[in-house]
Enzyme design. Structure first.
Site, short mmCIF file in Angstrom:
data_model
loop_
_atom_site.label_atom_id
_atom_site.label_comp_id
_atom_site.label_asym_id
_atom_site.label_seq_id
_atom_site.Cartn_x
_atom_site.Cartn_y
_atom_site.Cartn_z
N SER A 117 -47.76 159.16 59.27
CA SER A 117 -47.94 159.18 57.83
C SER A 117 -46.78 158.54 57.06
CB SER A 117 -48.11 160.64 57.39
OG SER A 117 -46.90 161.37 57.60
N SER B 287 -45.40 161.27 63.03
CA SER B 287 -45.39 160.52 61.77
C SER B 287 -44.09 159.80 61.42
CB SER B 287 -45.78 161.43 60.60
OG SER B 287 -47.16 161.65 60.61
N LYS C 129 -39.43 159.55 51.14
CA LYS C 129 -40.88 159.76 51.31
C LYS C 129 -41.39 160.68 50.20
CE LYS C 129 -44.23 161.15 54.87
NZ LYS C 129 -44.41 161.62 56.26
#
Length: 491
Positions: free
Chosen positions: A154, A178, A76
């Site tokens: 997210s 998330s 990420k």
């Protein structure tokens, strides 16, 4: 079956037997990433680094090779990676390439993992649909009509990449859901560990008392393998717990006879789709069939969780994001004649931050301001303590894990929430934020499809530091549900 479609466990065994090389596996993933461009999951590709790491993994094979030797992963964009763009999907960090490696990525590389590149996400991890990213929307590989669907947020890029077999696993972060919400939207497994289990050092901060990194994988076994490599004490993170990391994979015995599973009555939300209610009932049956005792429980302060979360998280964000001012790194606005330092701050932040980040920074600054600190921030902290106490009491009464829905719906269309009240988007976190406020471990497991053919997940919440037990419960649920559906390839 292409090599990129393997699970981490399958690839590990094939690599160990010499049936597959790390270079071949990495090339299969890089080819899949090229074909997967329409998903917009990977935003910074690192093929040279990946192939160097794969060659090193092949050379190391056998004695002393790490648990993830030769396994290609996506990272990420919130994790700092040395010499590789680490932007947190924000224009304010454009061009930022850290001189250091986050603790999590260091540990993964020590275990022999291969980094394919950085993954799309909501800007500074603020969002539930991956629509606040400076790279544009990530797209869910699941498609049932003309619409492009959200992969959740997210960690939307991580979820899309794992679900579409662009990588074997990915790192995510979870501040209010998330990891778990995108995992549920894309039919994969995502675990948020206990707060303090995984180091936050070198991860761009959103809300420091809530953020926790964790794995996003194709199976529960893979989550156990990846979490084992990510977890552990780190003296560089003052909130990191000095607690030994058990062998999470060895804990997957599949035996939960006599375990008590709590069903919280407060999670029966008004207007919850009948399909999610039915799925939750099916999950209860599956765990009961495996020998667990199902117990109705009460978590009375649940209804205050979202409001408390959306005071505490923006407050911490407004403090954490104050460092992005155009002085030391990242974007700096072009200044006119006569502009002073305040103009530079204002212009830089107005240009660099997207609308959702600006909204949360302003909320956070407001609730921390002198006249409102007690009315909002201090009250939210007290509510948080009550939410944690609810869970403590339930676990003290002998509950081993808690079963809830993971999300209030399946994936929705990109752009469908664009003109809605922001609170409607925040409601996506209704089942997940309590876990962050209480610092507990939580996992989302895919258990079925809705009537449209989109994946739905159930969430299991565990006792503090009992990721091993939580993963075993999730393993039982996964085996019973037998979810093997994959998105039909349209990209």
């Amino acid at each position: 079956m292409n090599a990129n479609e393997l699970t981490i466990a399958e690839a590990r065994d094939a690599l160990a037997k010499g049936e597959l090389s790390a270079v071949d596996l990495t090339m299969a993933c890089l080819t899949a990433i090229d074909a997967g461009t329409p998903l917009n999951a990977f935003v910074h590709l690192t093929p040279e680094i990946a192939l160097d790491q794969a060659r090193a993994a092949d050379a190391r094979r056998g004695e002393g090779a790490g648990a993830l030797n030769g396994i290609p992963l996506g990272i990420k964009d919130l994790f700092c990676t040395r010499g590789v763009a680490s932007q947190a999907a924000s224009n304010i960090l454009k061009g930022f390439k850290p001189e250091y490696e986050s603790t999590v990525t260091s540990k993964l590389f020590e275990a022999g993992a291969v980094m394919l590149g950085k993954l799309n996400m909501d800007e500074f991890a603020m969002g539930s649909s991956n629509e606040t990213s400076c790279y544009g929307d990530a797209v869910n590989p699941w498609k049932v009509d003309d619409r492009k669907l959200t992969p959740g947020g997210s960690s939307g890029g991580s979820a899309a990449a794992v679900a579409a077999d662009l990588c074997l696993g990915a790192t995510g972060t979870d501040t209010g859901g998330s990891i778990r919400q995108p995992a549920a939207f894309t039919g994969i497994v995502g675990i948020k560990p206990t707060y303090g289990r995984v180091s936050r050092w070198g991860i761009v901060a959103f809300a420091s008392s809530l953020d926790q990194a964790g794995p996003m994988t194709k199976t529960v076994r893979d989550a156990a393998i990846l979490l084992g490599a990510m977890a552990g004490h780190d003296p560089k993170d003052s909130t990191s717990a000095d607690i030994p990391v058990p062998d999470f994979e060895a804990a997957l015995t599949g035996d939960i006879r006599g375990k008590k599973i709590g069903i919280p009555r407060e999670y029966r939300m008004e207007g919850m789709p009948a399909e999610i209610e039915a799925l939750w009932a099916k999950g209860r049956e599956m765990l009961a069939d495996a020998g667990a005792e199902i117990v109705d429980i009460s978590l009375p302060h649940t209804k205050y969780a979202l409001p408390a979360y959306y005071v505490i998280a923006p407050a911490e964000a407004s403090s954490n994001l104050a460092r992005y001012d155009g002085v030391r790194y990242g974007h700096r606005a072009k200044l006119g004649q006569g502009d002073g330092i305040v103009d530079m701050y204002e212009k830089t932040r107005a240009e660099g931050f997207g609308k959702e980040v600006q909204r949360r920074v302003m909320i956070g600054t407001y609730v921390l301001s002198a006249g409102f600190y007690d009315a909002y921030y201090n009250r939210a902290r007290k509510v948080r303590a009550l939410i944690k106490r609810d869970f403590d009491q339930v676990f003290a009464e002998g509950i081993d894990a808690i079963l809830t829905p993971a999300t209030p719906s399946s994936a929705f269309g990109l752009g469908e929430m664009a003109h809605a009240d922001p609170v409607e988007m925040y409601l996506n976190d209704v089942f997940t934020v309590t876990v962050n406020l209480a610092g507990l471990p939580g996992i989302s497991v895919p258990v079925g499809l809705d009537a449209k053919g989109l994946p739905l997940g159930l969430q299991l919440i565990g006792r503090p530091w009992d990721e091993a037990g939580l993963l075993n419960h999730a393993h039982v649920l996964e085996q019973a549900a037998g979810f093997v559906e994959k998105p039909r390839k349209w990209w």
